[in-house]
Design a protein around this motif. Sequence first.
Motif, mmCIF file in Angstrom:
data_model
loop_
_atom_site.group_PDB
_atom_site.id
_atom_site.type_symbol
_atom_site.label_atom_id
_atom_site.label_comp_id
_atom_site.label_asym_id
_atom_site.label_seq_id
_atom_site.Cartn_x
_atom_site.Cartn_y
_atom_site.Cartn_z
ATOM 1 N N LEU A 441 -8.398 -40.521 -20.164
ATOM 2 C CA LEU A 441 -9.185 -41.662 -20.605
ATOM 3 C C LEU A 441 -8.370 -42.551 -21.530
ATOM 4 N N PHE A 442 -8.576 -43.877 -21.405
ATOM 5 C CA PHE A 442 -8.000 -44.785 -22.395
ATOM 6 C C PHE A 442 -8.846 -44.662 -23.661
ATOM 7 N N THR A 443 -8.191 -44.503 -24.799
ATOM 8 C CA THR A 443 -8.908 -44.106 -26.006
ATOM 9 C C THR A 443 -8.872 -45.173 -27.089
ATOM 10 N N PRO A 448 -18.973 -44.611 -35.739
ATOM 11 C CA PRO A 448 -20.353 -44.122 -35.535
ATOM 12 C C PRO A 448 -21.284 -45.265 -35.149
ATOM 13 N N GLY A 449 -22.069 -45.035 -34.122
ATOM 14 C CA GLY A 449 -22.995 -46.043 -33.649
ATOM 15 C C GLY A 449 -22.372 -47.059 -32.722
ATOM 16 N N ASP A 450 -21.116 -46.852 -32.339
ATOM 17 C CA ASP A 450 -20.436 -47.782 -31.422
ATOM 18 C C ASP A 450 -21.222 -47.852 -30.111
ATOM 19 N N GLY A 451 -21.612 -49.075 -29.729
ATOM 20 C CA GLY A 451 -22.393 -49.243 -28.505
ATOM 21 C C GLY A 451 -21.556 -49.460 -27.270
ATOM 22 N N TYR A 452 -20.225 -49.344 -27.385
ATOM 23 C CA TYR A 452 -19.355 -49.641 -26.252
ATOM 24 C C TYR A 452 -18.358 -48.521 -25.962
ATOM 25 N N ALA A 453 -18.579 -47.345 -26.544
ATOM 26 C CA ALA A 453 -17.659 -46.228 -26.330
ATOM 27 C C ALA A 453 -18.397 -44.913 -26.528
ATOM 28 N N THR A 454 -17.840 -43.853 -25.951
ATOM 29 C CA THR A 454 -18.332 -42.495 -26.123
ATOM 30 C C THR A 454 -17.375 -41.746 -27.052
ATOM 31 N N GLU A 455 -17.910 -40.972 -27.974
ATOM 32 C CA GLU A 455 -17.053 -40.085 -28.770
ATOM 33 C C GLU A 455 -16.753 -38.848 -27.923
ATOM 34 N N VAL A 456 -15.482 -38.626 -27.622
ATOM 35 C CA VAL A 456 -15.102 -37.516 -26.748
ATOM 36 C C VAL A 456 -14.402 -36.401 -27.508
ATOM 37 N N ALA A 457 -13.977 -36.657 -28.721
ATOM 38 C CA ALA A 457 -13.395 -35.667 -29.634
ATOM 39 C C ALA A 457 -13.629 -36.226 -31.034
ATOM 40 N N PRO A 458 -13.468 -35.423 -32.073
ATOM 41 C CA PRO A 458 -13.758 -35.917 -33.427
ATOM 42 C C PRO A 458 -12.998 -37.203 -33.756
ATOM 43 N N GLY A 459 -13.760 -38.287 -33.952
ATOM 44 C CA GLY A 459 -13.177 -39.561 -34.312
ATOM 45 C C GLY A 459 -12.488 -40.292 -33.172
ATOM 46 N N LEU A 460 -12.568 -39.750 -31.955
ATOM 47 C CA LEU A 460 -11.855 -40.323 -30.813
ATOM 48 C C LEU A 460 -12.862 -40.923 -29.834
ATOM 49 N N GLY A 461 -12.704 -42.223 -29.545
ATOM 50 C CA GLY A 461 -13.599 -42.907 -28.626
ATOM 51 C C GLY A 461 -12.961 -43.141 -27.275
ATOM 52 N N ALA A 462 -13.804 -43.313 -26.273
ATOM 53 C CA ALA A 462 -13.376 -43.702 -24.923
ATOM 54 C C ALA A 462 -14.257 -44.869 -24.508
ATOM 55 N N PRO A 463 -13.715 -46.098 -24.497
ATOM 56 C CA PRO A 463 -14.547 -47.281 -24.211
ATOM 57 C C PRO A 463 -15.137 -47.256 -22.805
ATOM 58 N N TYR A 464 -16.325 -47.843 -22.665
ATOM 59 C CA TYR A 464 -16.973 -48.006 -21.368
ATOM 60 C C TYR A 464 -16.163 -48.997 -20.523
ATOM 61 N N HIS A 465 -16.152 -48.773 -19.220
ATOM 62 C CA HIS A 465 -15.388 -49.648 -18.333
ATOM 63 C C HIS A 465 -15.828 -49.415 -16.894
ATOM 64 N N GLN A 466 -15.277 -50.210 -15.987
ATOM 65 C CA GLN A 466 -15.547 -50.056 -14.563
ATOM 66 C C GLN A 466 -14.226 -49.891 -13.803
ATOM 67 N N HIS A 467 -14.301 -49.230 -12.658
ATOM 68 C CA HIS A 467 -13.201 -49.182 -11.695
ATOM 69 C C HIS A 467 -13.740 -49.795 -10.399
ATOM 70 N N LEU A 468 -13.311 -50.987 -10.079
ATOM 71 C CA LEU A 468 -13.837 -51.709 -8.922
ATOM 72 C C LEU A 468 -12.692 -52.002 -7.947
ATOM 73 N N PHE A 469 -12.870 -51.559 -6.725
ATOM 74 C CA PHE A 469 -11.844 -51.663 -5.687
ATOM 75 C C PHE A 469 -12.293 -52.658 -4.618
ATOM 76 N N SER A 470 -11.333 -53.326 -4.013
ATOM 77 C CA SER A 470 -11.624 -54.207 -2.885
ATOM 78 C C SER A 470 -10.852 -53.697 -1.672
ATOM 79 N N ALA A 471 -11.590 -53.163 -0.698
ATOM 80 C CA ALA A 471 -10.981 -52.728 0.553
ATOM 81 C C ALA A 471 -10.945 -53.899 1.517
#
Length: 670
Positions: A441-443, A448-471
């Motif tokens: 994950l990009f970190t 605390p209370g960040d509405g755009y990331a998940t805490e995945v380890a103490p003090g470490l966030g992983a921002p929300y994002h999309q992976h969009l492909f065009s076939a």
Amino acid sequence: MTHLADDRPAGSGADGADVRPLARLTADVRPLARLTADVHPLARLTADEIRSARALFDQHGLLGPTTRFALLALEEPAKDVVLAYSAGDEVDRRVRAVLLDVATGVSRTVVASLTSGTVGSVRENDPARDGQPPIMLEEFAAVDEIVKADPGWRAAMARRGITDLDLVRPCPLSAGDFDLPGERGRRLLRVLSFLAHRPEDHCWAHPIDGVVAYVDLIERRVTELVDHELLPVPEEEGNFDDPAYVGPPRTSLKPIEISQPEGPGFSVDGDLVRWENWTFRVGFDPREGLVLHQLSIADGGRDRPVLYRASVAEMVVPYADPGPVRFWQNYFDAGEYLLGHQVNSLVLGCDCLGEIYYFDAVLADGAGEPREVTNAICLHEEDHGVLWKHSDLFTGSAQTRRQRRLVISSFVTVGNYDYGFYWYLYLDGTIQLEVKATGVLFTSAYRPGDGYATEVAPGLGAPYHQHLFSARLDMTVDGVRNAVDELDIRVVPVGPENPYGNAFTRVATRLAAESEGARSADAARGRVWRVSNPNRPNRLGQPVGYLLRPEGQAVLLADADSSIARRAAFATRSLWVTRYDPAERYPAGDLVNQHPGGAGLPAYVAADRSIDGQDIVLWHTFGTTHFPRPEEWPVMPVDRCGFTLRPDGFFDRNPTLDVPASTATHCARC
């Protein structure tokens, strides 16, 4: 990114930095017609052809001492030329190159014929209007020196108590286009940094958040430093490859062996593959990576075409953090980073199991010299469970047949993420693409209370994002004249024709012009798209066809007025249908890097050409919206997305009735 330190320019650049001059060439630059008499028009470029291309450009005065190859690829002939080809015909082998002068920033797009030894076209690109050439591997390596030489950046590190800069890992990232003052026309990267505790420590666990450097690659300097806030650098390590971190390996897994005692069921002749009733060609492009050409399936004594060309022509990874340090995080992994250049060498027993055939890839490096990647594409077949089964109540017949599929796969690493592209061909005529996303994950630092990331380890966030492909799916369903119908489920209301309320049906809407061809998936309506050939009826008098079955996940979530919505307009719809044009190759345009937007599909469909019974191309957007989970740290189990193309009236009956029953038990204790 994979950094190739030995591919960096050295000599004299705009600021006096070392830039190695390209060596003058003495290679044979005579026309290559003698080498192309028996070459298929879609054959992958060879090392000799790459060397000849470099020599040809040099002969025509296109290579200066600071010129680099941002891209060198096969310029595929138009579809009608390829379909008319017969073995032994002379082939005009052409290449397309994007050349960048790293001292001045001037770039050119060049098309040349290796067969005739001539240059067909040279176009100087306007970086403010046309965008920048793709980012080169050597530029990623250069960024480390540029930021560490900048006093402002060094001071920002010192503010955070970081003094050993040898352990700081600057991460160069594409800049996008936000119409910021002084940026239009400059070749830029934006740089976030991470800290390693020691050389072998994975730095993604320790983001140095709150600071970002904007780097001009031509001037080789930091043009702006955003030092927004001091945030703690997360301390806990995430070394998934360190036994001290992960603990002792489990001993409960028993071996699984894949065996084909009589060998694989496929045959390979150069790039041509035959398996069961399928025939196709394997291609590899430095931008798109794995490509499949001319897929056909044998039926009734003839090879029936289904797909002329299939590739992942673009992918975009937009992030959701709107803050001043990260608002610009939007990556086009094909157009900006070149998926093909990030390809892995696959390892037997890890990436692929069974009887494997590997294809190597040959790519041009920044100097225009060939670079070979062994085992870049894996070909194998595998069991896929039950194909069909029935135990009949009246006759006592009990029959089961097993499904099998051919797998054509490739893996790329783009920075922190790894993507596996798996094309599957099935016995029943189904075609499927599955993309497997894994890696790290990009970190960020977590607030605390960040509405755009998940805490995945103490003090470490992983921002929300999309992976969009065009076939990009260049369809040839039993020929080049195809049409598309959008099929929706319709619930019939209670009434005289449906007195008990149980009725539902399906309605078809023909897409007649490109203005009607931009569509959205709708899972509530069971929406699929049927690609048919109106001139080829099956035995029931219906046009033969294939269904495109989307997964129907969210498309681009950014605001319609945002920069990324302009640049990645393809990702705002699940489907686009365009009239075939050999010049229309990429859904976000030719030069995606720092392009202001509007290129690609929005420009293609502006002509509003007819797509009813024409030579058409489908562009399908699919992917995932990623809200990271703690279970995805410190390395992410594979997440999957994709789509399916399934025959619908293409065959007159079940095409697998001739599949024999299995005879082997495959069980040691049965």
